[in-house]
Design a protein around this motif. Sequence first.
Motif, PDB file in Angstrom:
ATOM      1  N   GLU A 251      -1.592  -0.948 -10.102  1.00 25.53           N
ATOM      2  CA  GLU A 251      -2.189  -1.053  -8.743  1.00 25.53           C
ATOM      3  C   GLU A 251      -2.154  -2.560  -8.306  1.00 25.53           C
ATOM      4  OE1 GLU A 251      -6.142   0.723  -8.686  1.00 25.53           O
ATOM      5  OE2 GLU A 251      -5.361   2.889  -8.995  1.00 25.53           O
ATOM      6  N   GLY A 252      -1.861  -3.637  -9.156  1.00 24.86           N
ATOM      7  CA  GLY A 252      -1.690  -5.018  -8.764  1.00 24.86           C
ATOM      8  C   GLY A 252      -0.801  -5.144  -7.795  1.00 24.86           C
ATOM      9  N   PRO A 253      -0.707  -6.342  -7.107  1.00 21.10           N
ATOM     10  CA  PRO A 253       0.359  -6.636  -6.056  1.00 21.10           C
ATOM     11  C   PRO A 253       1.753  -6.745  -7.028  1.00 21.10           C
ATOM     12  CG  PRO A 253      -1.269  -8.561  -6.443  1.00 21.10           C
ATOM     13  CD  PRO A 253      -1.882  -7.420  -7.267  1.00 21.10           C
ATOM     14  N   VAL A 254       2.683  -6.461  -6.508  1.00 21.35           N
ATOM     15  CA  VAL A 254       4.030  -6.542  -7.245  1.00 21.35           C
ATOM     16  C   VAL A 254       4.992  -7.171  -6.065  1.00 21.35           C
ATOM     17  CG1 VAL A 254       5.961  -5.561  -8.379  1.00 21.35           C
ATOM     18  CG2 VAL A 254       3.717  -4.795  -8.760  1.00 21.35           C
ATOM     19  N   GLY A 281       4.223   0.333  -3.395  1.00 21.98           N
ATOM     20  CA  GLY A 281       3.571  -0.857  -2.707  1.00 21.98           C
ATOM     21  C   GLY A 281       4.194  -2.092  -3.154  1.00 21.98           C
ATOM     22  N   ILE A 282       5.437  -1.967  -3.582  1.00 22.92           N
ATOM     23  CA  ILE A 282       6.268  -3.209  -3.875  1.00 22.92           C
ATOM     24  C   ILE A 282       6.752  -3.885  -2.809  1.00 22.92           C
ATOM     25  CG2 ILE A 282       7.938  -4.246  -5.292  1.00 22.92           C
ATOM     26  CD1 ILE A 282       7.690  -1.667  -7.075  1.00 22.92           C
ATOM     27  N   LEU A 371       0.802 -11.374  -1.712  1.00 25.58           N
ATOM     28  CA  LEU A 371       0.486 -12.412  -2.988  1.00 25.58           C
ATOM     29  C   LEU A 371      -0.965 -11.913  -3.422  1.00 25.58           C
ATOM     30  CD1 LEU A 371       1.564 -15.834  -1.496  1.00 25.58           C
ATOM     31  CD2 LEU A 371       2.820 -14.318  -3.223  1.00 25.58           C
ATOM     32  N   GLY A 372      -1.536 -10.813  -2.967  1.00 23.94           N
ATOM     33  CA  GLY A 372      -2.848 -10.267  -3.604  1.00 23.94           C
ATOM     34  C   GLY A 372      -3.979 -11.199  -2.940  1.00 23.94           C
ATOM     35  N   LEU A 373      -3.733 -11.690  -1.786  1.00 21.59           N
ATOM     36  CA  LEU A 373      -4.762 -12.492  -1.186  1.00 21.59           C
ATOM     37  C   LEU A 373      -5.260 -11.627   0.174  1.00 21.59           C
ATOM     38  CD1 LEU A 373      -2.940 -16.144  -1.225  1.00 21.59           C
ATOM     39  CD2 LEU A 373      -5.086 -15.231  -2.760  1.00 21.59           C
TER      40      LEU A 373
END
Length: 418
Positions: A251-254, A281-282, A371-373
């Motif tokens: 589930e983390g950003p890729v 979600g990549i 970038l997960g921000l």
Amino acid sequence: MRHAVLTTQGKSSGGAIFEIAAVAVPLTLLARPEAFGGRPVGDCRVGTLLVSGGQVMGMRADPDAARMMVLPRLAEAHVHLDKCHTIDRLSDVGGDLAAAAEAQRADRALWTREDLTRRMRRGLEEAVRAGCGVVRTHIDWDMGVPLAWEVARALVSDTDGIVLQPAALTGIDRMADPATAEAVAREVARDGGVLGGFVLNHPHRREGIRNLFALADRFGLALDFHVDEGLEPDLDGLELIIESARACGHEGPVVCGHACSLASRPDDDVACLADGLAETGIAVAALPTTNLYLQGRRSGTPVRRGLTRIHELMARGVDVIIGTDNVRDAFCPIGVHDPRHSLSVGVLAAHLDPPFADHLPMITTTARKALGLPVHTVDAAPLTDLICFDAPDTATLLSGAPAPQPLTDFVKGETCRG
């Protein structure tokens, strides 16, 4: 920058209301453009910007033409600060990806702490001047913690007003060894970095990719791959990354950078891969400058651009972003750390036609998401995350408008001059 016409009118619950006249804001960088105010002009809303309590409140329509543009701070999603600004000491530059890697490898003998600090700081300062609020830099990682990683770690703690994300760039074959992969992941997690790998046609790429996904889940890390950086149609890194993402439910950003081989794949293959990327979600980072320089090499003038399939990916719901990649090194001998410049190159190379506001999320909101921000739009961002360009429209913005100023400069007094 020209004078900004600024007045204070009345008060809100947050204090005085500052008015900044003759401002344009791209529609795509507003969370609620219909409620923002102003008047529609092309791909922007134009009017007097209303600011109070450290936030943009909205816009009042007025008849004046725009004189400047307000954007969120830019996001530089993919650079290599450890390699940048080495071109002046490289004697044998030119050729494809392998030739560039060999030339840069020879230069590593000169990578002292002093040299790395000087060059990496120079690159970071360029990004700050360009208006960046976040920079992700890849760091080559062979054996042990690289000196460049230590320098990046020091820059993180020494950098004010910008988020620096160091990303470990490992050979995916080495990550096929569980003990090696875990050792790298532990170091990356300790420093709040990003875990990544270079995936081409390595024999053990599937095992390496699986290990990185498992470790990213275990340590709570974002992932960033250099993948399929070539025009051979049989490169399968994207398939293997999608396969691992599905298998572990990460589930983390890729982010997958390059993906040049999609340029050589049939449309049906591209559509299938795009659906897999969207499902998992990549995000895909297109890197126009370096890919234009290295890909499609032949004895004469190149006839292929070497870019990933930006239009086709976006049409199927994939988040596509643009990064600068290499700057003045063996992989790209010219350039500057400026996402706006990289997007301008992408406009020409990938036929990213007007309205140009449609493409600005690739270096702002969509890039921050990848970038997960937290995503900052103009109508929802803190004032400190907004910048002003001396540009009345988006075409001027991408055509060499001067470097931006922080929007906070415009509320410190009655006028602000660049």
